[in-house]
Structure formats: structure tokens, C-alpha cells
Design a protein around this motif. Structure first.
Motif, PDB file in Angstrom:
ATOM      1  N   SER A  16      17.315  -5.139  -9.621  1.00 32.47           N
ATOM      2  CA  SER A  16      16.351  -6.244  -9.597  1.00 32.47           C
ATOM      3  C   SER A  16      15.543  -6.330 -10.881  1.00 32.47           C
ATOM      4  O   SER A  16      14.907  -7.348 -11.149  1.00 32.47           O
ATOM      5  CB  SER A  16      15.409  -6.094  -8.404  1.00 32.47           C
ATOM      6  OG  SER A  16      14.640  -4.921  -8.546  1.00 32.47           O
ATOM      7  N   THR A  19      17.761  -8.972 -13.867  1.00 34.13           N
ATOM      8  CA  THR A  19      18.448 -10.182 -13.439  1.00 34.13           C
ATOM      9  C   THR A  19      18.627 -11.142 -14.612  1.00 34.13           C
ATOM     10  O   THR A  19      17.776 -11.256 -15.485  1.00 34.13           O
ATOM     11  CB  THR A  19      17.681 -10.901 -12.309  1.00 34.13           C
ATOM     12  OG1 THR A  19      16.380 -11.221 -12.768  1.00 34.13           O
ATOM     13  CG2 THR A  19      17.612 -10.043 -11.066  1.00 34.13           C
ATOM     14  N   ASN A  21      20.198 -15.238 -15.456  1.00 35.81           N
ATOM     15  CA  ASN A  21      20.517 -16.519 -14.849  1.00 35.81           C
ATOM     16  C   ASN A  21      21.772 -17.071 -15.511  1.00 35.81           C
ATOM     17  O   ASN A  21      21.776 -17.350 -16.702  1.00 35.81           O
ATOM     18  CB  ASN A  21      19.341 -17.489 -15.018  1.00 35.81           C
ATOM     19  CG  ASN A  21      19.502 -18.730 -14.182  1.00 35.81           C
ATOM     20  OD1 ASN A  21      20.598 -19.085 -13.776  1.00 35.81           O
ATOM     21  ND2 ASN A  21      18.391 -19.387 -13.921  1.00 35.81           N
ATOM     22  N   LEU A  25      22.721 -19.244 -11.078  1.00 35.46           N
ATOM     23  CA  LEU A  25      22.829 -18.072 -10.213  1.00 35.46           C
ATOM     24  C   LEU A  25      22.068 -16.908 -10.842  1.00 35.46           C
ATOM     25  O   LEU A  25      22.222 -16.633 -12.029  1.00 35.46           O
ATOM     26  CB  LEU A  25      24.289 -17.665 -10.043  1.00 35.46           C
ATOM     27  CG  LEU A  25      25.213 -18.636  -9.332  1.00 35.46           C
ATOM     28  CD1 LEU A  25      26.643 -18.150  -9.417  1.00 35.46           C
ATOM     29  CD2 LEU A  25      24.792 -18.791  -7.884  1.00 35.46           C
ATOM     30  N   ASN A  26      21.250 -16.250 -10.054  1.00 37.40           N
ATOM     31  CA  ASN A  26      20.548 -15.051 -10.526  1.00 37.40           C
ATOM     32  C   ASN A  26      21.420 -13.843 -10.237  1.00 37.40           C
ATOM     33  O   ASN A  26      21.593 -13.452  -9.085  1.00 37.40           O
ATOM     34  CB  ASN A  26      19.191 -14.901  -9.847  1.00 37.40           C
ATOM     35  CG  ASN A  26      18.201 -15.908 -10.350  1.00 37.40           C
ATOM     36  OD1 ASN A  26      18.251 -16.302 -11.515  1.00 37.40           O
ATOM     37  ND2 ASN A  26      17.310 -16.342  -9.487  1.00 37.40           N
ATOM     38  N   ASP A  31      25.788  -7.088  -9.185  1.00 30.15           N
ATOM     39  CA  ASP A  31      26.702  -8.223  -9.071  1.00 30.15           C
ATOM     40  C   ASP A  31      27.749  -8.190 -10.180  1.00 30.15           C
ATOM     41  O   ASP A  31      28.938  -8.413  -9.938  1.00 30.15           O
ATOM     42  CB  ASP A  31      25.936  -9.542  -9.143  1.00 30.15           C
ATOM     43  CG  ASP A  31      24.893  -9.689  -8.045  1.00 30.15           C
ATOM     44  OD1 ASP A  31      25.140  -9.179  -6.931  1.00 30.15           O
ATOM     45  OD2 ASP A  31      23.846 -10.297  -8.303  1.00 30.15           O
ATOM     46  N   SER A 100      19.998 -21.245   0.589  1.00 32.03           N
ATOM     47  CA  SER A 100      20.266 -20.442  -0.609  1.00 32.03           C
ATOM     48  C   SER A 100      20.039 -18.951  -0.343  1.00 32.03           C
ATOM     49  O   SER A 100      20.799 -18.107  -0.817  1.00 32.03           O
ATOM     50  CB  SER A 100      19.414 -20.920  -1.780  1.00 32.03           C
ATOM     51  OG  SER A 100      18.049 -20.739  -1.511  1.00 32.03           O
ATOM     52  N   SER A 101      19.017 -18.616   0.430  1.00 30.45           N
ATOM     53  CA  SER A 101      18.791 -17.211   0.778  1.00 30.45           C
ATOM     54  C   SER A 101      19.915 -16.681   1.662  1.00 30.45           C
ATOM     55  O   SER A 101      20.342 -15.536   1.515  1.00 30.45           O
ATOM     56  CB  SER A 101      17.456 -17.044   1.497  1.00 30.45           C
ATOM     57  OG  SER A 101      16.389 -17.344   0.633  1.00 30.45           O
ATOM     58  N   LYS A 104      22.903 -16.032  -0.484  1.00 29.05           N
ATOM     59  CA  LYS A 104      22.685 -14.820  -1.283  1.00 29.05           C
ATOM     60  C   LYS A 104      23.019 -13.581  -0.468  1.00 29.05           C
ATOM     61  O   LYS A 104      23.680 -12.659  -0.959  1.00 29.05           O
ATOM     62  CB  LYS A 104      21.240 -14.783  -1.770  1.00 29.05           C
ATOM     63  CG  LYS A 104      20.916 -13.600  -2.637  1.00 29.05           C
ATOM     64  CD  LYS A 104      19.470 -13.642  -3.078  1.00 29.05           C
ATOM     65  CE  LYS A 104      19.113 -12.390  -3.850  1.00 29.05           C
ATOM     66  NZ  LYS A 104      17.701 -12.349  -4.212  1.00 29.05           N
ATOM     67  N   GLU A 105      22.570 -13.533   0.783  1.00 29.73           N
ATOM     68  CA  GLU A 105      22.865 -12.386   1.635  1.00 29.73           C
ATOM     69  C   GLU A 105      24.348 -12.291   1.959  1.00 29.73           C
ATOM     70  O   GLU A 105      24.923 -11.201   1.983  1.00 29.73           O
ATOM     71  CB  GLU A 105      22.043 -12.449   2.923  1.00 29.73           C
ATOM     72  CG  GLU A 105      20.585 -12.155   2.725  1.00 29.73           C
ATOM     73  CD  GLU A 105      20.337 -10.785   2.117  1.00 29.73           C
ATOM     74  OE1 GLU A 105      20.950  -9.794   2.558  1.00 29.73           O
ATOM     75  OE2 GLU A 105      19.524 -10.701   1.175  1.00 29.73           O
ATOM     76  N   SER A 107      26.751 -13.337   0.078  1.00 29.26           N
ATOM     77  CA  SER A 107      27.439 -12.876  -1.133  1.00 29.26           C
ATOM     78  C   SER A 107      27.291 -11.360  -1.301  1.00 29.26           C
ATOM     79  O   SER A 107      28.215 -10.689  -1.760  1.00 29.26           O
ATOM     80  CB  SER A 107      26.915 -13.608  -2.366  1.00 29.26           C
ATOM     81  OG  SER A 107      25.617 -13.185  -2.698  1.00 29.26           O
ATOM     82  N   LYS A 108      26.144 -10.812  -0.918  1.00 28.08           N
ATOM     83  CA  LYS A 108      25.963  -9.356  -0.994  1.00 28.08           C
ATOM     84  C   LYS A 108      26.933  -8.631  -0.061  1.00 28.08           C
ATOM     85  O   LYS A 108      27.494  -7.596  -0.419  1.00 28.08           O
ATOM     86  CB  LYS A 108      24.524  -8.959  -0.647  1.00 28.08           C
ATOM     87  CG  LYS A 108      23.489  -9.477  -1.605  1.00 28.08           C
ATOM     88  CD  LYS A 108      23.645  -8.882  -2.965  1.00 28.08           C
ATOM     89  CE  LYS A 108      22.600  -9.442  -3.908  1.00 28.08           C
ATOM     90  NZ  LYS A 108      22.894  -9.134  -5.290  1.00 28.08           N
TER      91      LYS A 108
END
Length: 182
Positions: A16, A19, A21, A25-26, A31, A100-101, A104-105, A107-108
């Protein structure tokens, strides 16, 4: 690819901080490592597979990555459970406050699936398993020390103050994921 697997225990908690951009995408180092792991695995199917087979002493050509196990040792139940979780998350997106959140999860968890499937092919010996375990423990220790430093110096937002102490969050940004990680 094995180096990416060794760096993941460090990149997950400390990612974190770094990061970047890219096209909206952050992305953090974890990642990027998963992307490099997948790209390295895919490239190993085409880049000099016969040379690697000759170096390993094999007479036949090596199809795919030659420094991994040909078959995956991942439990089908684990794969099914991860896919079931991802499917449930996709279904719950319909009522999510922030799409979006949710993405993000998801994708994790897709990254986690890639790590499990590819990582099980490259980590074969006890020494490799112990190396990852030690790196993971050291990474957790560094996060704990960072949390102690936050508590000692009262570094954090006022919202995290409970009674007279601060709920520490290390590099996770929130106390609950930090507590889960520790």
C-alpha cells in the motif's frame, strides 16, 4: 517466477506504500508481482524450453516451464472453494454500495487463485517452503513493529482513538485488516 513468489509475502502488507496509477487502476507491488508471475509462467512455454530440458539432462523436449512440476498439487476442494467465493462475490455485487470496491476485492481473490495455481507448481522442496514461511514471518514482524511505533508515537487519525489508546493500522490503512493479518 519463483522470485515473485518469494517477494509476495513482503509485497502484500507493504504494497500500500507504493501504489501507482496505470490507466485509472491503482496497482501496488503485489499486483505487479502477480502479473509478472503469470507472464513469466506463460513466457516459459515459448522461451527456450528445449534448452532448459537439455540442461536438466532430459533427452526429450520440455513442454512448458521446465523448472516446475508438470502436474499441480493443489487440492480440487481448495480451487472449488476459491471459485465459489469469487462467484458469491460476483452475485453480491448487484447490491453493493461501491462497484469499484467490489471489483477490487474480486481482483484480489483472482490474484490469490493465480498464486495458488502457479505457486504450487514452482514451490517443490521443503527448503523453498521454509523460505516462504520465514519471509512471511519476518514480514509480519516488521508490520507488528510498525504498529508498535504508531501506538508509541500516536500516529494516526482521531477516528482510530479508543479511550486513551490508538487502534493501530500499520500499512493497511484500517485496524481490522491489520489485526486479521497479524
Amino acid at each position: 517466477p519463483r522470485v515473485a513468489l518469494y517477494l509476495m509475502p513482503i509485497a502484500v502488507p507493504w504494497g500500500s506504500i507504493d501504489t501507482i496509477n496505470v490507466a485509472g487502476l491503482n496497482l501496488n507491488s503485489a499486483d505487479l508481482l502477480v502479473m509478472f508471475l503469470a507472464i513469466g509462467w506463460l513466457m516459459s512455454f515459448t522461451l527456450r524450453p528445449t534448452l532448459a530440458a537439455r540442461q536438466a539432462g532430459a533427452s526429450a523436449t520440455c513442454l512448458g516451464p521446465c523448472d516446475r512440476e508438470p502436474s499441480s498439487r493443489v487440492s480440487i476442494y481448495l480451487i472449488f472453494a476459491i471459485l465459489l467465493l469469487i462467484g458469491t462475490m460476483l452475485l453480491s455485487m448487484r447490491s453493493a454500495i461501491s462497484i469499484s470496491s467490489s471489483l477490487k476485492e474480486i481482483s484480489k481473490w483472482l490474484e490469490f487463485l493465480v498464486l495458488v495455481l502457479i505457486g504450487a507448481q514452482y514451490i517443490r522442496t521443503r527448503q523453498q517452503i521454509w523460505t516462504i514461511a520465514i519471509i512471511t514471518c519476518l514480514s509480519g514482524i516488521t508490520q507488528a513493529f510498525f504498529g508498535y511505533l504508531q501506538a508509541a508515537l500516536n500516529l494516526g487519525p482521531e477516528a482510530f482513538i479508543r479511550d486513551t489508546s490508538l487502534r493501530v493500522y500499520a500499512t493497511f490503512g484500517q485496524p481490522n485488516p491489520f489485526a486479521g493479518y497479524i
